[in-house]
Enzyme design. Sequence first.
Site, short mmCIF file in Angstrom:
data_model
loop_
_atom_site.label_atom_id
_atom_site.label_comp_id
_atom_site.label_asym_id
_atom_site.label_seq_id
_atom_site.Cartn_x
_atom_site.Cartn_y
_atom_site.Cartn_z
N ILE A 154 0.70 -1.33 -0.25
CA ILE A 154 -0.01 0.06 0.05
C ILE A 154 0.56 1.33 0.49
CG2 ILE A 154 -1.93 1.18 1.33
CD1 ILE A 154 -3.24 -1.71 2.21
N ARG A 234 -5.01 1.47 11.83
CA ARG A 234 -5.37 0.44 12.75
C ARG A 234 -5.26 2.26 14.02
NH1 ARG A 234 -6.62 -1.91 9.35
NH2 ARG A 234 -6.80 -4.28 10.14
N ASP A 258 -9.43 6.12 8.89
CA ASP A 258 -9.93 5.54 7.59
C ASP A 258 -10.31 4.52 9.45
OD1 ASP A 258 -12.51 4.14 6.20
OD2 ASP A 258 -11.14 3.06 5.58
N GLU A 263 -14.30 0.66 17.02
CA GLU A 263 -15.17 0.47 15.73
C GLU A 263 -16.85 0.00 15.96
OE1 GLU A 263 -13.62 -0.53 12.12
OE2 GLU A 263 -11.17 0.95 12.72
N HIS A 282 -13.91 3.09 7.62
CA HIS A 282 -13.24 2.49 8.11
C HIS A 282 -13.75 1.50 6.12
CE1 HIS A 282 -10.89 -0.80 9.27
NE2 HIS A 282 -10.49 -1.39 8.17
N GLY A 284 -12.03 2.04 3.27
CA GLY A 284 -10.75 2.38 2.58
C GLY A 284 -10.44 1.35 1.30
#
Length: 325
Positions: A154, A234, A258, A263, A282, A284
Amino acid sequence: MKIVIPHGIEMVEEALALLRGAARVTVLPDNSEATLRAEISDANAILMGAKPKLDRSLIESASGLKHIARLGLGVDNIDLQAATEQGVFVTNNPGLTADSVAEFTMALLLGLAKNIPRCDRVVKEGRWEDRSEMIRDNVELSSKTHGIVGLGKIGGRVAVRCKAFGMRVLYFKRNRAPDLERSIGVEYTPFETLIRESDSISLHAPLTAETTNLFDRPQFEAMKRTAFLINQSRGKVVNEGSLIRALRERRIGGYATDVYEDEPPDPKSELFRFKNVVVAPHVGGVTRESRVRGHLAVAAEVIKALRGGIPKNVVNGEVLEGFKV
């Protein structure tokens, strides 16, 4: 053979068809631990998202379990040690969502630099006169310095995109990447230097004991007061309390994320009151294309493991020591 899919994971039909052709597939009707414990007891494989948490007691209760297949990248919700002790493969799905996450990282960066969420609200809420505030705050990315923490699949794609915007790109990771330094033109730098020199920073490192609270008060104090921080790692990689303090004291230029410590996050959190904070739920790595790619790839590896093979992308490599094909 039995495959369990937790509540909330919506597999694409093509992947479900593959799995159902190889085993009995049970999709959990709710997210309770009792339901998960009951269904995993005789399962041979379980597909995992960012939730639920698969702890030692759950793993040890599933005597026939062979494979825990993470649909995404992070495996911090799975007890890797327990899985290894039980001889269970734990795999993740790197690379297949890398383009999606990299694109979303740039969207968050642009959202901060160009105040896109605020611009949207100004027009829709009839506050045209507030555009003068955005005119003062909007910044260019060209010729700025972007720092990447975690130059994996990434991070490397983010670097390519930042270079296309005319940015200088710094990176930090445990092991240098000389091939990427040559091919992309990124520059390795110590973590502390990256923090001091970057106009924007994006986080792409996995959550580990080492990266928990990687960005805390000292890091925020070392950043440029105009710098943006984008968290695509995270939530717990950034200390949320220290982040809120930094935003309150205007020690950084803005924050986009994100991911969150918990969560879903508390919608009343002070974090969401700042105009220079851009947030997303979340998503992405989730696109139509990445879901199909990822789900088909995971389905194929689950079937391979159930038939006695070694799946790709085994995270707990120690489990392979006693494995014979």
